[in-house]
Design an enzyme around this catalytic site. Structure first.
Site, PDB file in Angstrom:
ATOM      1  CG  ASN A  24      -1.024   8.413   4.717  1.00  0.00           C
ATOM      2  OD1 ASN A  24      -1.701   7.720   3.957  1.00  0.00           O
ATOM      3  ND2 ASN A  24      -0.167   9.320   4.286  1.00  0.00           N
TER       4      ASN A  24
ATOM      5  CG  HIS B 144      -8.390  -2.639  -1.715  1.00  0.00           C
ATOM      6  ND1 HIS B 144      -9.346  -1.655  -1.764  1.00  0.00           N
ATOM      7  CD2 HIS B 144      -7.228  -1.991  -1.406  1.00  0.00           C
ATOM      8  CE1 HIS B 144      -8.798  -0.472  -1.516  1.00  0.00           C
ATOM      9  NE2 HIS B 144      -7.512  -0.648  -1.300  1.00  0.00           N
TER      10      HIS B 144
ATOM     11  NE  ARG C  97      -3.860   1.947   2.510  1.00  0.00           N
ATOM     12  CZ  ARG C  97      -4.318   2.484   3.638  1.00  0.00           C
ATOM     13  NH1 ARG C  97      -3.864   2.043   4.808  1.00  0.00           N
ATOM     14  NH2 ARG C  97      -5.222   3.429   3.604  1.00  0.00           N
TER      15      ARG C  97
ATOM     16  CG  HIS D 299      -1.225   5.695   0.801  1.00  0.00           C
ATOM     17  ND1 HIS D 299      -2.058   6.249   1.754  1.00  0.00           N
ATOM     18  CD2 HIS D 299      -1.958   4.720   0.198  1.00  0.00           C
ATOM     19  CE1 HIS D 299      -3.228   5.616   1.730  1.00  0.00           C
ATOM     20  NE2 HIS D 299      -3.187   4.677   0.805  1.00  0.00           N
TER      21      HIS D 299
HETATM   22  C1  HEM Z   1      -8.892   3.364  -5.654  1.00  0.00           C
HETATM   23  C2  HEM Z   1      -8.774   4.113  -4.576  1.00  0.00           C
HETATM   24  C3  HEM Z   1      -8.399   3.539  -3.231  1.00  0.00           C
HETATM   25  C4  HEM Z   1      -9.017   3.815  -2.064  1.00  0.00           C
HETATM   26  C5  HEM Z   1     -10.189   4.752  -1.837  1.00  0.00           C
HETATM   27  C6  HEM Z   1      -8.355   3.034  -1.045  1.00  0.00           C
HETATM   28  C7  HEM Z   1      -8.669   3.051   0.293  1.00  0.00           C
HETATM   29  C8  HEM Z   1      -8.177   2.167   1.229  1.00  0.00           C
HETATM   30  C9  HEM Z   1      -8.606   2.109   2.596  1.00  0.00           C
HETATM   31  C10 HEM Z   1      -9.635   3.037   3.228  1.00  0.00           C
HETATM   32  C11 HEM Z   1      -7.951   1.097   3.198  1.00  0.00           C
HETATM   33  C12 HEM Z   1      -8.089   0.645   4.645  1.00  0.00           C
HETATM   34  C13 HEM Z   1      -7.497   1.691   5.555  1.00  0.00           C
HETATM   35  C14 HEM Z   1      -7.890   1.493   6.997  1.00  0.00           C
HETATM   36  O1  HEM Z   1      -9.063   1.223   7.268  1.00  0.00           O
HETATM   37  O2  HEM Z   1      -7.012   1.653   7.856  1.00  0.00           O
HETATM   38  C15 HEM Z   1      -7.090   0.504   2.203  1.00  0.00           C
HETATM   39  C16 HEM Z   1      -6.262  -0.567   2.415  1.00  0.00           C
HETATM   40  C17 HEM Z   1      -5.370  -1.038   1.493  1.00  0.00           C
HETATM   41  N1  HEM Z   1      -5.095  -0.475   0.261  1.00  0.00           N
HETATM   42 FE1  HEM Z   1      -6.234   0.877  -0.687  1.00  0.00          FE
HETATM   43  N2  HEM Z   1      -7.359   2.307  -1.630  1.00  0.00           N
HETATM   44  C18 HEM Z   1      -7.333   2.589  -2.959  1.00  0.00           C
HETATM   45  C19 HEM Z   1      -6.423   2.109  -3.883  1.00  0.00           C
HETATM   46  C20 HEM Z   1      -5.334   1.331  -3.566  1.00  0.00           C
HETATM   47  C21 HEM Z   1      -4.219   1.073  -4.428  1.00  0.00           C
HETATM   48  C22 HEM Z   1      -4.035   1.678  -5.822  1.00  0.00           C
HETATM   49  C23 HEM Z   1      -3.372   0.245  -3.747  1.00  0.00           C
HETATM   50  C24 HEM Z   1      -2.061  -0.335  -4.181  1.00  0.00           C
HETATM   51  C25 HEM Z   1      -1.704  -0.537  -5.408  1.00  0.00           C
HETATM   52  C26 HEM Z   1      -3.991  -0.042  -2.472  1.00  0.00           C
HETATM   53  C27 HEM Z   1      -3.509  -0.925  -1.545  1.00  0.00           C
HETATM   54  C28 HEM Z   1      -4.120  -1.207  -0.333  1.00  0.00           C
HETATM   55  C29 HEM Z   1      -3.751  -2.324   0.511  1.00  0.00           C
HETATM   56  C30 HEM Z   1      -2.764  -3.422   0.188  1.00  0.00           C
HETATM   57  C31 HEM Z   1      -4.540  -2.211   1.683  1.00  0.00           C
HETATM   58  C32 HEM Z   1      -4.500  -3.115   2.931  1.00  0.00           C
HETATM   59  C33 HEM Z   1      -3.361  -2.617   3.821  1.00  0.00           C
HETATM   60  C34 HEM Z   1      -3.179  -3.339   5.125  1.00  0.00           C
HETATM   61  O3  HEM Z   1      -3.730  -4.413   5.346  1.00  0.00           O
HETATM   62  O4  HEM Z   1      -2.444  -2.781   5.953  1.00  0.00           O
HETATM   63  N3  HEM Z   1      -5.156   0.661  -2.383  1.00  0.00           N
HETATM   64  N4  HEM Z   1      -7.232   1.195   1.016  1.00  0.00           N
END
Ligand code: HEM
Ligand SMILES: *[C@@H]1O[C@H](CO)[C@@H](O)[C@H](O)[C@H]1NC(C)=O
Ligand SMILES: *[C@@H]1O[C@H](CO)[C@@H](O)[C@H](O)[C@H]1NC(C)=O
Ligand SMILES: *[C@@H]1O[C@H](CO)[C@@H](O)[C@H](O)[C@H]1NC(C)=O
Ligand SMILES: *[C@@H]1O[C@H](CO)[C@@H](O)[C@H](O)[C@H]1NC(C)=O
Length: 320
Positions: free
Chosen positions: A88, A187, A56, A60
């Site tokens: 973040n 995701h 992730r 960011h």
């Molecule tokens: C399309 C728009 C995106 C939105 C709105 C979004 C939003 C989020 C949110 C809200 C979370 C959980 C955060 C939390 O509750 O603490 C999350 C987790 C995550 N996001 Fe996204 N995300 C997006 C795109 C991406 C992209 C492009 C990537 C990587 C290429 C990515 C990789 C991840 C990963 C791997 C997690 C899980 C992280 C963990 O388990 O610590 N996301 N994302």
């Protein structure tokens, strides 16, 4: 001004847009990529989720003034960095895995491998080590001298976002709707907090009603996981196979089991639904589109001076 000084200044100011290429460290630090891979393998054994968390970081970092490890800088008395930005704070994690890679690299080849490149290599490894595709990464990035909380707040999308908004946002980075849907497939691994879904569970788009797109059985499960008075740091899996990088995420969206609003909206909105349908039945097609998206995202750079940080959390001390 002397010609030499001019050349030096030019180098300084165009530093962060260095030409990126594969095998960049093969001469100066031949083990660089295998050192990072080994650190990621250890992280996988220690805590499987940390691979998702590290992956992730690429998103960011790259969306905020390019892939320059600005994300990794700790706040200082004179600089509000990105770690406490809205998207973040209490959310990004596993910075220590990047530190571990940096330490190992500094031992093997001091002052050679940038933190920005570590993020790119480690993200690639996170996907490969959890069952996803592998690919060659272009390297040669420099680390920023500064970071901006405001820049992050202005760019990073909310989990409440709808597909139209996300298409527009990603297009500003030359990423297509297809790239955006494929990249959301990240995701497929990892977790999110109740904090990120309370809105769609209880007050979709401020209507005071839940999101009607959520499948009833899944909705029941979410209600149990995240009741109104829950500790919003409680987490749930982003898809049904959250330690495996696969196309389950898209199957979940088709059946109304997307965890975030920004996930489920990709199926709700006609402009992105065709890609979700396609990826849900064609894992290879998803992998191919995902790799393309990650490469394009890794190419994002802006003209800014840079350096190779010794410690990813702080800029190098000025000692001359
Ligand atoms: C399309 C728009 C995106 C939105 C709105 C979004 C939003 C989020 C949110 C809200 C979370 C959980 C955060 C939390 O509750 O603490 C999350 C987790 C995550 N996001 Fe996204 N995300 C997006 C795109 C991406 C992209 C492009 C990537 C990587 C290429 C990515 C990789 C991840 C990963 C791997 C997690 C899980 C992280 C963990 O388990 O610590 N996301 N994302
Ligand atoms: C999508 O989100 C944007 C920004 O929040 C909003 O202006 C727009 O009305 C939304 N579109 C739909 C169809 O809900
Ligand atoms: C998008 O592509 C255009 C045309 O190639 C280029 O001028 C622009 O800098 C690119 N934008 C980003 C954020 O890379
Ligand atoms: C739902 O959201 C709207 C708009 O943000 C807000 O005015 C309203 O108070 C919220 N309702 C509940 C029950 O939280
Ligand atoms: C979640 O955890 C963080 C860090 O441990 C804490 O500062 C924050 O207050 C917690 N948030 C909630 C809603 O409990």
């Amino acid at each position: 001004m002397s010609p030499l000084l001019i050349i030096f200044l030019l180098h300084m100011t165009t530093g962060a847009t260095a030409d990126l290429r594969t095998g960049y460290y093969s001469g100066v630090c031949p083990k660089a990529e295998s050192i990072v891979r080994d650190v990621m393998k250890k992280a996988l054994i220690r805590e499987p989720r940390s691979l998702a968390s590290v992956m992730r970081l690429q998103f960011h970092d790259c969306f905020v003034n390019g892939c320059d490890a600005s994300l990794l800088l700790d706040d200082t008395p004179t600089m509000l960095g990105e770690k406490l930005a809205l998207a973040n704070i209490n959310s990004l994690r596993s910075y220590e895995v990047v530190d571990e890679a940096k330490e190992a690299l500094e031992k093997a080849c001091p002052g050679v491998v940038s933190c920005a490149d570590i993020i790119i290599m480690a993200s690639r490894d996170a996907v490969a080590l959890t069952g996803g595709p592998g690919w060659e990464v272009k390297l040669g990035r420099l680390d920023s001298l500064t970071a901006s909380q405001e820049a992050s707040d202005n760019v990073m999308p909310s989990p409440r976002s709808n597909a139209t908004f996300l298409i527009d946002l990603f297009s500003k980075f030359n990423l297509s709707a297809k790239d955006m849907v494929a990249l959301s497939g990240s995701h497929s691994i990892g977790k999110a907090r109740c904090f990120s879904i309370m809105f769609q569970l209880y007050n979709q788009s401020g209507t005071g009603k839940p999101d009607p797109a959520i499948e009833p059985k899944f909705r029941e499960k979410l209600d149990k996981l995240c009741p109104l008075n829950v500790d919003q740091n409680v987490t749930g899996d982003l898809d049904a196979t959250s330690v495996l990088f696969d196309n389950q995420y898209f199957k979940d969206l088709v059946s109304g089991r997307g965890f975030l609003n920004s996930d489920q909206t990709l199926f709700t909105f006609p402009r992105t639904r065709e890609f979700v349908n396609q990826f849900s039945i064609d894992q290879e097609g998803f992998f191919k589109a995902f790799v393309e998206g990650m490469l394009k995202m890794g190419d994002l750079q802006v003209q800014q001076p840079g350096e190779i940080r010794k410690n990813c959390r702080v800029v190098n001390p000025k000692n001359n």
